[in-house]
Enzyme design. Structure first.
Site, mmCIF file in Angstrom:
data_model
loop_
_atom_site.group_PDB
_atom_site.id
_atom_site.type_symbol
_atom_site.label_atom_id
_atom_site.label_comp_id
_atom_site.label_asym_id
_atom_site.label_seq_id
_atom_site.Cartn_x
_atom_site.Cartn_y
_atom_site.Cartn_z
ATOM 1 N N TYR A 247 0.835 -1.204 0.000
ATOM 2 C CA TYR A 247 0.000 0.000 0.000
ATOM 3 C C TYR A 247 0.875 1.262 0.000
ATOM 4 C CZ TYR A 247 -3.082 3.595 2.050
ATOM 5 O OH TYR A 247 -3.778 4.749 2.306
ATOM 6 N N LYS B 187 1.319 3.799 -3.187
ATOM 7 C CA LYS B 187 0.876 5.191 -3.022
ATOM 8 C C LYS B 187 2.066 6.133 -3.252
ATOM 9 C CE LYS B 187 -2.736 6.642 -1.427
ATOM 10 N NZ LYS B 187 -4.040 7.054 -2.021
HETATM 11 N N1 NAP Z 1 -8.689 5.481 5.918
HETATM 12 C C1 NAP Z 1 -7.513 5.892 6.366
HETATM 13 O O1 NAP Z 1 -7.135 5.723 7.541
HETATM 14 C C2 NAP Z 1 -6.565 6.621 5.431
HETATM 15 C C3 NAP Z 1 -5.371 7.153 5.957
HETATM 16 C C4 NAP Z 1 -4.511 7.847 5.106
HETATM 17 C C5 NAP Z 1 -4.839 8.020 3.768
HETATM 18 N N2 NAP Z 1 -5.994 7.473 3.283
HETATM 19 C C6 NAP Z 1 -6.274 7.688 1.850
HETATM 20 O O2 NAP Z 1 -7.558 8.265 1.767
HETATM 21 C C7 NAP Z 1 -8.199 7.857 0.562
HETATM 22 C C8 NAP Z 1 -9.560 7.319 0.892
HETATM 23 O O3 NAP Z 1 -9.415 6.234 1.803
HETATM 24 P P1 NAP Z 1 -10.702 5.486 2.385
HETATM 25 O O4 NAP Z 1 -10.382 5.038 3.750
HETATM 26 O O5 NAP Z 1 -11.903 6.330 2.107
HETATM 27 O O6 NAP Z 1 -10.730 4.208 1.434
HETATM 28 P P2 NAP Z 1 -11.909 3.156 1.236
HETATM 29 O O7 NAP Z 1 -12.975 3.338 2.246
HETATM 30 O O8 NAP Z 1 -11.222 1.836 1.082
HETATM 31 O O9 NAP Z 1 -12.527 3.591 -0.181
HETATM 32 C C9 NAP Z 1 -11.793 3.486 -1.367
HETATM 33 C C10 NAP Z 1 -12.641 4.039 -2.487
HETATM 34 O O10 NAP Z 1 -11.904 3.912 -3.706
HETATM 35 C C11 NAP Z 1 -12.788 3.381 -4.702
HETATM 36 N N3 NAP Z 1 -12.031 2.686 -5.732
HETATM 37 C C12 NAP Z 1 -11.179 1.645 -5.596
HETATM 38 N N4 NAP Z 1 -10.690 1.304 -6.801
HETATM 39 C C13 NAP Z 1 -11.239 2.146 -7.714
HETATM 40 C C14 NAP Z 1 -11.123 2.304 -9.122
HETATM 41 N N5 NAP Z 1 -10.306 1.533 -9.864
HETATM 42 N N6 NAP Z 1 -11.837 3.292 -9.726
HETATM 43 C C15 NAP Z 1 -12.656 4.095 -9.008
HETATM 44 N N7 NAP Z 1 -12.812 3.991 -7.672
HETATM 45 C C16 NAP Z 1 -12.109 3.035 -7.045
HETATM 46 C C17 NAP Z 1 -13.691 2.437 -3.917
HETATM 47 O O11 NAP Z 1 -14.840 2.188 -4.688
HETATM 48 P P3 NAP Z 1 -15.661 0.812 -4.500
HETATM 49 O O12 NAP Z 1 -16.331 0.940 -3.176
HETATM 50 O O13 NAP Z 1 -16.578 0.815 -5.645
HETATM 51 O O14 NAP Z 1 -14.622 -0.272 -4.532
HETATM 52 C C18 NAP Z 1 -13.968 3.273 -2.675
HETATM 53 O O15 NAP Z 1 -14.977 4.214 -2.961
HETATM 54 C C19 NAP Z 1 -7.291 6.834 -0.089
HETATM 55 O O16 NAP Z 1 -6.587 7.475 -1.120
HETATM 56 C C20 NAP Z 1 -6.347 6.415 1.028
HETATM 57 O O17 NAP Z 1 -5.090 6.039 0.531
HETATM 58 C C21 NAP Z 1 -6.877 6.789 4.065
#
Ligand code: NAP
Length: 455
Positions: free
Chosen positions: A204, A208
């Site tokens: 991951y 990224k």
């Molecule tokens: N959560 C954390 O603690 C955290 C911390 C630091 C950074 N981040 C960053 O924040 C961002 C959002 O994280 P999150 O926690 O919201 O992630 P998440 O809940 O896992 O959601 C990921 C999203 O990406 C979509 N997705 C995956 N593959 C795709 C594709 N090929 N085309 C279009 N959409 C796609 C998924 O859609 P589907 O549902 O349709 O699969 C889902 O809506 C990410 O970039 C992550 O790296 C998160």
């Protein structure tokens, strides 16, 4: 920064949000989201009453796109690009040890696809890319808000070569008629191997980081912001406190502990758990866009708490104990799960000894059970599962449970200062971790939210 607040900035703008069904993109009542049945949208429902549905249908248009494809998989006759003012690229695969082919396509090449798409948008004012603070390869010291490395800095790393490696491996597996499980396992371990080879902790973080590198390489003069959140926790205040969706590493610690699946963890009790509520991340995203719109630059913001209000792991663990001691989890048999005080074991040898002790205990139980023709009702499965959980946690979260780095947030602090100078008339979007009282937030917000939404 212009005297404009986040709400004004977003008024009458067309936003394209990738990953809108995910945890982060949903955490904002301004963004264009279509999972409107979720409890999170209750506040908007109350505000708009009977007109809620028509309000949402005017504001929100779901688009079936795929960021791993060129032009985001949209048909050539799709003209939405002509309308877009702002792109928030949040889509990602967020499992630490996901298959390399998926992570590379979505986290790395997906970032470039979104960038190239952004270049076709004539009205675009800003592209905001959501990354992660853990793209850094450090685990100690002060981690700057700069690109961790550019492609040319990493000897031997070439994204084209990584893509070919994945394609060749997949073709090879297909030729051999490999099962789906075999393909999955091979791709997972390939990602981990390549990440470790180039100095990253998991697939991951590695993919990224490569996504950021591609943005840097191809950005030209587009206005770009990279927001790097740390570990995202439940909502602090907006639209209401105590909501969470995604199972991140911190929530996982509460889940396995509260369910009685482990009570000892391989970790440094003084490790810094850099946690930040989801609404603060969303607010910083909005203000990062306001500050950088229409400026050809690439600005990086760390959005976390370690610099201003660090949270030590032992505090999280103590609050887990306080919470579950008073509110034990009721298991599937209707029995309360009694928890012991958790033990954080720093030494690898000590941790291994505790695991071996449990393995020996399990062996004895199995022998007794067999010899007594299963007369005693000894719960071997539970112990076996506990051993697996402890070992897996140690493997998957090791980096984070020994992390003592501090994420410098000077750029984010400048945003906060500029905002308060503008005197935003009560509309200030809070993203100041200084105001968090960790005991209160953990005990009355994040842990109960984890229990309510993720158990
Ligand atoms: N959560 C954390 O603690 C955290 C911390 C630091 C950074 N981040 C960053 O924040 C961002 C959002 O994280 P999150 O926690 O919201 O992630 P998440 O809940 O896992 O959601 C990921 C999203 O990406 C979509 N997705 C995956 N593959 C795709 C594709 N090929 N085309 C279009 N959409 C796609 C998924 O859609 P589907 O549902 O349709 O699969 C889902 O809506 C990410 O970039 C992550 O790296 C998160």
């Amino acid at each position: 920064m212009e005297a404009e607040n986040g709400v004004e900035f977003l008024c009458n703008k067309t936003l394209l949000v990738t990953g809108a069904t995910g945890f982060l993109a949903k955490g904002d009542d301004l963004s264009l989201i279509y999972i409107i049945a979720k409890e999170l949208f209750q506040v908007l429902r109350e505000v708009h009453g009977a007109k809620f549905d028509s309000f949402i249908s005017k504001k929100v248009a779901p688009i079936d796109g795929d960021t791993s494809l060129i032009n985001l998989g949209l048909n050539d006759d799709n003209e939405i690009y002509k309308e877009i003012d702002v792109i928030i690229h949040s889509a990602a695969v967020t499992k630490f040890q996901e298959r390399y082919n998926l992570s590379l396509e979505i986290n790395t090449l997906g970032a470039k696809n979104v960038l190239q798409y952004a270049k076709t948008c004539p009205k675009l004012q800003i592209l905001l890319h959501v990354s992660t603070a853990y793209v850094c390869r450090q685990k100690a010291g002060l981690i700057p808000e700069t690109l961790c490395k550019t492609l040319s800095d990493i000897v031997g790393l070439n994204i084209e070569v990584e893509k070919k490696l994945v394609d060749n491996k997949l073709n090879d597996l297909a030729r051999k008629g490999a099962s789906t499980k075999k393909i999955r396992d091979t791709m997972k371990s390939l990602g981990q191997k390549r990440a470790n080879m180039y100095g990253w902790v998991n697939t991951y973080a590695f993919t990224k980081a490569m996504g950021e590198m591609l943005i840097w390489e191809h950005k030209e003069d587009l206005p770009i912001v990279i927001v790097r959140p740390t570990m995202i926790g439940s909502t602090y205040k907006e639209p209401f406190p105590c909501w969470i969706e995604s199972v991140g590493s911190i929530s996982m610690l509460s889940i396995v502990y509260g369910k009685g699946l482990t009570h000892f963890t391989h970790a440094d009790s003084n490790a810094i758990i850099d946690m930040i509520p989801v609404d603060m991340v969303v607010n910083s995203i909005i203000m990062g866009m306001v500050a950088n719109a229409n400026k050809p630059c690439l600005t990086i913001y760390h959005v976390g708490s370690s610099m201003r209000n660090p949270l030590a792991l032992h505090k999280l663990v103590e609050n887990n104990y306080r919470y579950f001691n008073n509110n034990p989890w009721i298991d599937a048999q209707g029995m309360p799960v009694n928890i012991k005080k958790a033990l954080l074991v720093k030494g690898r040898l000590h941790f291994s000894m505790l695991l071996v002790r449990d393995i020996l205990k399990l062996m004895v139980l199995k022998i007794v059970d067999g010899a007594s023709c299963h007369k005693f009702n000894v719960n071997q499965e539970k112990l076996e599962f506990q051993i697996k959980v402890s070992a897996t946690m140690a493997m998957v979260f090791r980096h984070y449970l020994f992390f003592v780095g501090i994420f410098d947030d000077e750029n984010t602090e400048k945003l906060r200062r500029a905002m308060s100078k503008e005197g935003m008339d009560g509309k200030v979007l809070n993203f100041d971790p200084n105001c968090i009282n960790w005991d209160d937030y953990l005990l009355n917000n994040h842990i109960p939210a984890t229990v309510k939404y993720l158990f």
